[in-house]
Design an enzyme around this catalytic site. Structure first.
Site, PDB file in Angstrom:
ATOM      1  N   SER A 141       0.908  -1.134   0.098  1.00  0.00           N
ATOM      2  CA  SER A 141       0.027   0.102  -0.087  1.00  0.00           C
ATOM      3  C   SER A 141       0.817   1.416   0.125  1.00  0.00           C
ATOM      4  O   SER A 141       2.291   1.065   0.435  1.00  0.00           O
ATOM      5  CB  SER A 141      -0.937   0.093   1.469  1.00  0.00           C
ATOM      6  N   TYR A 154      -1.941  -0.893  10.490  1.00  0.00           N
ATOM      7  CA  TYR A 154      -2.067  -1.153   8.922  1.00  0.00           C
ATOM      8  C   TYR A 154      -0.906  -0.498   8.464  1.00  0.00           C
ATOM      9  O   TYR A 154       0.092  -1.208   7.705  1.00  0.00           O
ATOM     10  CB  TYR A 154      -3.346  -0.329   8.506  1.00  0.00           C
ATOM     11  N   LYS A 158       2.056  -2.735   6.706  1.00  0.00           N
ATOM     12  CA  LYS A 158       2.602  -2.565   5.187  1.00  0.00           C
ATOM     13  C   LYS A 158       3.936  -1.882   4.948  1.00  0.00           C
ATOM     14  O   LYS A 158       4.724  -2.365   3.878  1.00  0.00           O
ATOM     15  CB  LYS A 158       1.549  -1.760   4.665  1.00  0.00           C
TER      16      LYS A 158
HETATM   17  P1  NAP Z   1     -11.298  -6.251   0.264  1.00  0.00           P
HETATM   18  O1  NAP Z   1     -12.285  -6.095  -0.855  1.00  0.00           O
HETATM   19  O2  NAP Z   1     -11.637  -5.909   1.691  1.00  0.00           O
HETATM   20  O3  NAP Z   1     -10.709  -7.803   0.181  1.00  0.00           O
HETATM   21  C1  NAP Z   1      -9.871  -8.424   0.843  1.00  0.00           C
HETATM   22  C2  NAP Z   1      -9.724  -9.734   0.534  1.00  0.00           C
HETATM   23  O4  NAP Z   1      -8.669 -10.380   1.543  1.00  0.00           O
HETATM   24  C3  NAP Z   1     -10.579 -10.593   0.562  1.00  0.00           C
HETATM   25  O5  NAP Z   1     -10.816 -11.490  -0.585  1.00  0.00           O
HETATM   26  C4  NAP Z   1     -10.913 -11.233   1.634  1.00  0.00           C
HETATM   27  O6  NAP Z   1     -11.305 -12.531   1.558  1.00  0.00           O
HETATM   28  C5  NAP Z   1      -9.308 -11.437   2.050  1.00  0.00           C
HETATM   29  N1  NAP Z   1      -9.180 -11.814   3.467  1.00  0.00           N
HETATM   30  C6  NAP Z   1      -9.145 -10.795   4.544  1.00  0.00           C
HETATM   31  N2  NAP Z   1      -8.799 -11.299   5.524  1.00  0.00           N
HETATM   32  C7  NAP Z   1      -8.314 -12.800   5.239  1.00  0.00           C
HETATM   33  C8  NAP Z   1      -7.765 -13.580   6.204  1.00  0.00           C
HETATM   34  N3  NAP Z   1      -7.502 -13.705   7.514  1.00  0.00           N
HETATM   35  N4  NAP Z   1      -7.473 -14.958   5.206  1.00  0.00           N
HETATM   36  C9  NAP Z   1      -7.345 -14.978   3.972  1.00  0.00           C
HETATM   37  N5  NAP Z   1      -8.129 -14.009   3.174  1.00  0.00           N
HETATM   38  C10 NAP Z   1      -8.360 -12.779   3.972  1.00  0.00           C
HETATM   39  O7  NAP Z   1      -9.792  -5.428   0.166  1.00  0.00           O
HETATM   40  P2  NAP Z   1      -9.024  -4.924  -1.291  1.00  0.00           P
HETATM   41  O8  NAP Z   1      -9.309  -3.561  -1.450  1.00  0.00           O
HETATM   42  O9  NAP Z   1      -9.136  -5.802  -2.405  1.00  0.00           O
HETATM   43  O10 NAP Z   1      -7.700  -5.112  -0.839  1.00  0.00           O
HETATM   44  C11 NAP Z   1      -6.794  -6.291  -1.270  1.00  0.00           C
HETATM   45  C12 NAP Z   1      -5.232  -5.755  -0.886  1.00  0.00           C
HETATM   46  O11 NAP Z   1      -4.928  -4.719  -1.142  1.00  0.00           O
HETATM   47  C13 NAP Z   1      -5.041  -5.829   0.786  1.00  0.00           C
HETATM   48  O12 NAP Z   1      -4.002  -6.313   1.133  1.00  0.00           O
HETATM   49  C14 NAP Z   1      -5.078  -4.421   1.168  1.00  0.00           C
HETATM   50  O13 NAP Z   1      -4.313  -3.878   2.141  1.00  0.00           O
HETATM   51  C15 NAP Z   1      -4.459  -3.706  -0.212  1.00  0.00           C
HETATM   52  N6  NAP Z   1      -4.893  -2.323  -0.445  1.00  0.00           N
HETATM   53  C16 NAP Z   1      -5.879  -1.837  -0.622  1.00  0.00           C
HETATM   54  C17 NAP Z   1      -6.295  -0.607  -0.922  1.00  0.00           C
HETATM   55  C18 NAP Z   1      -7.526  -0.135  -1.034  1.00  0.00           C
HETATM   56  O14 NAP Z   1      -7.765   1.118  -1.190  1.00  0.00           O
HETATM   57  N7  NAP Z   1      -8.654  -0.709  -1.267  1.00  0.00           N
HETATM   58  C19 NAP Z   1      -5.207   0.379  -0.782  1.00  0.00           C
HETATM   59  C20 NAP Z   1      -4.014  -0.194  -0.700  1.00  0.00           C
HETATM   60  C21 NAP Z   1      -3.657  -1.359  -0.461  1.00  0.00           C
HETATM   61  P3  NAP Z   1     -12.129 -13.478   2.689  1.00  0.00           P
HETATM   62  O15 NAP Z   1     -12.968 -12.351   3.628  1.00  0.00           O
HETATM   63  O16 NAP Z   1     -13.149 -14.354   1.938  1.00  0.00           O
HETATM   64  O17 NAP Z   1     -11.352 -14.379   3.525  1.00  0.00           O
END
Ligand code: NAP
Length: 258
Positions: A141, A154, A158
């Protein structure tokens, strides 16, 4: 097809960025193991990929649990075979100020975002080494490069992911294995919607106002789409990216410029 004959394991594939990466990898010819806790969502994604001519198996995994990671690695071996590409995408993001942060909040972010990335990588790395070719792609991130208030756990997790990626990259450099991180800004996923709902609740404002405020963090005044992160993941996974190693690539519209 940039990933023909390649096998990949993607964590957090049930929605958001991980789902977009899975669809993009499948389009490029990769066979996939889709990891997350929600088997229904994974199964329907696997069904969609297979219906479109691809190959995907759902694998239940909780990346916060060491035993679950070991079981998932065995299941991937059995159902798909040794993978070439590991995408550590699963993650959580909750907000609270440091003064009110309890140990459980802190520990859950480290366990899932950082230790999960380490343990999943460690579980699959021998397979990559045995094949003499590999890619580790960690979704970090911009919060891995700079601090944001109310998200210390967080941000710490990261920053750790980027440090881990850089060290791993050097350890694997002579083995035709690269390790890189992608650093998204705010992406149009459930994680960002949840952040907006949380801000609205705490400030007494509307969710729409909170979303507009979050968009302004980017000079482009918009959220990044999950497909934009997926496109960078495809590039890093491809043969052409063999010289890119130990990098942490921002995809944030210029919000963080280093
Ligand atoms: P999201 O929509 O909340 O999806 C999160 C994913 O992680 C889901 O598939 C969830 O699946 C899985 N997950 C969460 N806890 C888990 C666990 N304990 N074991 C296995 N799977 C788990 O989030 P996203 O935005 O797609 O984010 C994906 C990644 O990108 C993350 O690492 C996040 O920090 C990073 N990121 C996101 C953003 C943003 O703005 N969205 C920005 C920077 C970085 P289940 O609930 O089915 O397990």
């Amino acid at each position: 097809m940039k990933l023909r004959d390649k096998k990949a394991f993607i964590t957090g594939a049930s929605r958001g960025i991980g789902r977009a990466i899975a669809l993009a990898f499948a389009k490029e010819g990769a066979s996939l193991a889709l990891g997350a806790r929600s088997m229904d969502a994974l199964s329907s994604l696997a069904y969609k990929i297979e219906a479109e001519g691809g190959n995907a198996v759902p694998i239940q995994i909780d990346v916060g649990d060491a035993g679950s990671i070991d079981a998932a690695q065995s299941a991937v071996d059995e159902k798909l075979g040794k993978v070439h590409i590991v995408v550590n995408n699963a993650g959580i993001a909750q907000s609270i100020n440091v003064l009110n942060m309890d140990d459980a909040h802190w520990q859950s972010h480290l366990d899932i975002n950082l230790t999960g990335t380490f343990r999943v990588t460690r579980a699959f790395l021998p397979g990559l080494i045995a094949q003499g070719w590999g890619r580790v792609i960690n979704i970090a991130s911009t919060a891995g490069k700079v601090g944001f208030q109310y998200t210390a756990a967080y941000c710490a997790s990261k920053h750790g992911v980027i440090g881990f990626t850089r060290a791993l990259a050097l350890e694997m450099a002579s083995k035709s294995i690269t390790a890189n991180a992608i650093c998204p800004g705010f992406v149009n996923t459930e994680m960002t919607s949840a952040a907006a709902r949380n801000i609205a609740e705490k400030t007494g404002g509307s969710e729409a106002d909170a979303l507009a405020w979050l968009k302004k963090v980017s000079p482009q005044n918009r959220f990044v789409e999950p497909e934009e992160i997926a496109a960078v993941a495809v590039m890093l996974a491809s043969e052409e990216a063999c010289g890119i190693n130990g990098q942490a690539i921002n995809v944030d519209g210029g919000a963080v410029v280093y």
